[in-house]
Write an enzyme that holds these catalytic residues in place. Structure first.
Site, PDB file in Angstrom:
ATOM      1  N   TYR A 187       0.471  -1.119  -0.306  1.00 13.51           N
ATOM      2  CA  TYR A 187       0.338  -0.230  -0.392  1.00 13.51           C
ATOM      3  C   TYR A 187       0.660   1.261   0.560  1.00 13.51           C
ATOM      4  CZ  TYR A 187      -3.641   3.354   1.486  1.00 13.51           C
ATOM      5  OH  TYR A 187      -3.781   4.566   1.748  1.00 13.51           O
ATOM      6  N   ASP A 282       9.160   3.131   1.026  1.00 18.12           N
ATOM      7  CA  ASP A 282       8.272   3.717   1.190  1.00 18.12           C
ATOM      8  C   ASP A 282       9.102   3.193   2.879  1.00 18.12           C
ATOM      9  OD1 ASP A 282       5.773   4.281   2.853  1.00 18.12           O
ATOM     10  OD2 ASP A 282       4.701   3.413   1.030  1.00 18.12           O
ATOM     11  N   LYS A 310       3.322   9.678   9.112  1.00 18.33           N
ATOM     12  CA  LYS A 310       3.001   9.605   9.734  1.00 18.33           C
ATOM     13  C   LYS A 310       4.056  10.635  11.178  1.00 18.33           C
ATOM     14  CE  LYS A 310       0.261   6.637   9.583  1.00 18.33           C
ATOM     15  NZ  LYS A 310      -0.343   5.717   9.022  1.00 18.33           N
TER      16      LYS A 310
END
Length: 488
Positions: A187, A282, A310
């Site tokens: 994802y 990522d 985040k």
């Protein structure tokens, strides 16, 4: 001996896959129907009634009643009013052990007081946003560059999704090539071109509703751990516009739900160099959780670009960013006159003073507390405890971890196989995935009723706030759930 990393022992990848394949060959073992009914009636209906009422009201104004997928839990989402360290508290006053940790970014634990004090000070002076430059933007960027081996410059953005979008634009500008190749099942946010091959490798566009298929003309996926499949794709792309970048989660798709071999990233690096593609890590989950130098420091691999999420704001809002080598980061330079074609990106709220300050002080605190190692020890303890319980109750479940990223597979939803050559079977495999997901949701509800918050009933993020006492308490709660599983 201090290593600086959360991972003390790398998972036995072949052993984990064997266990996982054994799991999905067996019938689903979930909570007994009568026990599930008890949880629904005795806990959710009686002890979570205020949450139920508020979510019903919210459903009139918010699609589905909640704003984020993480917040949706079976039988209905709970409303949380307080977060502190290793614990969460809901609207009805129930207390939980927090293994969600906001989806992974709060390595220190939820809402640490010393970070909060710094944020409050900033709110009293600058306020949350000015749209102009603030010193903490510089301080945070310096800290990230100091710790992340491949990052020479950093540009803060609003989210991990935005950072992934920026990374592929930069890659295309830098290489003048077209194709983006991703690891299947991963994802990378919800942007059009990367909403491909989601959750299960081989799904391609099947789960990407609302996106025209032509958008994926230059997006491909390859199977995790399969360097030969990746090379075949890179070879094929040489005659179809070339490959601008290979993007992957360095511990494997879905936060390592499908773990990768220790040397796999090095193999990807070599192939990227061979075919002139940029390598994008990522590290939305792994940066400052696996270690201060991220997964790239742990594996000893230097990507060209690194996506952050985040954690760069320590769990505060508007958080994400892209880092990398100066030769590539120049395509993200702000201002009108830069002398190069620039990737179109923006966001008034990106790098706001509040998020930048929170991120800077969080990194200082992670450094000071050796938080990655503490969280990793907690991950080792809970995983070892779960493995003992699985053995004790003769369950087919699988528990493994990459430091503070822990996996508890009870139905193996993410491990179903899709063979694109047998395209007629794809729909039935996706249907089975949804059936297994339902069983996973029931397990998640059972954990919640016993006072444990997980990510979708199958993943746990430990933090530096998880003491041995917290972990041992959690294991007693997990045991109560395991005792109620069919066949026990």
């Amino acid at each position: 001996m201090s290593t600086g990393f959360a991972i003390t022992q790398y998972p036995d990848v072949k052993g984990v896959y064997k266990q996982l394949h054994d799991l999905i060959r067996q019938p689903i073992r979930s909570i007994k129907k009568n026990e599930m009914e008890k949880y629904l009636q005795e806990y959710f209906e009686k002890k979570c009634s205020k949450s139920k009422t508020m979510i019903a009201e919210a459903s009139e104004y918010i699609p589905g009643g909640v704003q984020h997928n993480l917040a949706f839990n079976y039988p209905f989402p709970l409303v949380f009013t307080k977060a502190s360290g290793a614990h969460l508290y809901d609207l009805d006053g129930n207390k939980y052990i927090d293994f969600l940790q906001a989806g992974g970014p709060t390595v220190l634990g939820s809402n640490p007081s010393n970070i909060r004090k710094k944020v409050v000070q900033l709110l009293e002076t600058t306020g949350p946003v000015t749209g102009l430059f603030h010193e903490y933007e510089l301080r945070l960027a310096e800290k990230i560059v100091e710790h992340m081996p491949s990052v020479q410059m950093f540009r803060m953005l609003g989210s991990g999704t935005e950072a992934c979008m920026a990374s592929i634009r930069v890659a295309r500008l830098a290489t003048k090539k077209k194709n983006i190749v991703k690891m299947g099942g991963a994802y990378h946010g919800w942007s059009d071109q990367l909403a491909y091959g989601l959750r299960l490798p081989g799904t391609r566009h099947f789960e990407s509703h609302g996106i025209p298929k032509h958008v994926f003309k230059y997006t491909q996926e390859f199977y995790p751990n399969d360097l030969n499949a990746l090379e075949r794709t890179l070879k094929r792309n040489r005659w179809r516009g070339g490959t601008a970048a290979v993007i992957l989660e360095p511990i494997g798709p879905e936060s390592g739900t499908r773990p990768i071999d220790m040397d796999f990233n090095k193999g990807v690096r070599e192939l990227c160099d061979k075919y002139g593609a940029l390598m994008i890590f990522d590290e939305v989950v792994t940066a400052f959780r696996i270690g201060l130098s991220g997964a790239q420091g742990y594996y000893g691999v230097s990507p060209d670009l690194t996506v952050f999420g985040k954690v760069v704001a320590g769990g505060y809002p508007s958080a994400g960013g892209l880092g990398g080598k100066k030769e590539y980061m120049k395509y993200l330079s702000a201002g009108l006159q830069t002398g190069v074609k620039k990737a179109l990106i923006g966001g008034t709220m990106a790098a706001n003073p509040l998020s930048s300050a929170a991120g800077y002080y969080t990194l200082l605190e992670i450094e000071k507390q050796k938080a990655c190692e503490k969280a990793g020890r907690a991950g080792d303890r809970i995983t070892a405890g779960l493995q003992k319980l699985i053995k004790k109750y003769n369950l087919p479940f699988v528990a493994f971890n990459q430091g503070s990223i822990c996996h508890l597979e009870t139905v193996g939803t993410m491990l179903l196989e899709i063979d694109i050559k047998k395209f007629w079977k794809i729909k039935s495999t996706i249907k089975e995935a949804h059936t297994r997901k339902k069983a996973m949701e029931e397990m998640g509800a059972a954990y919640m009723a016993e006072g444990i918050v997980t990510l979708a009933g199958s993943r746990l993020y430990t933090s530096a706030a998880d003491t041995d006492a917290v972990i041992d308490d959690a294991l007693k709660r997990f045991e109560r759930v395991f005792q109620k599983v069919e066949g026990v």
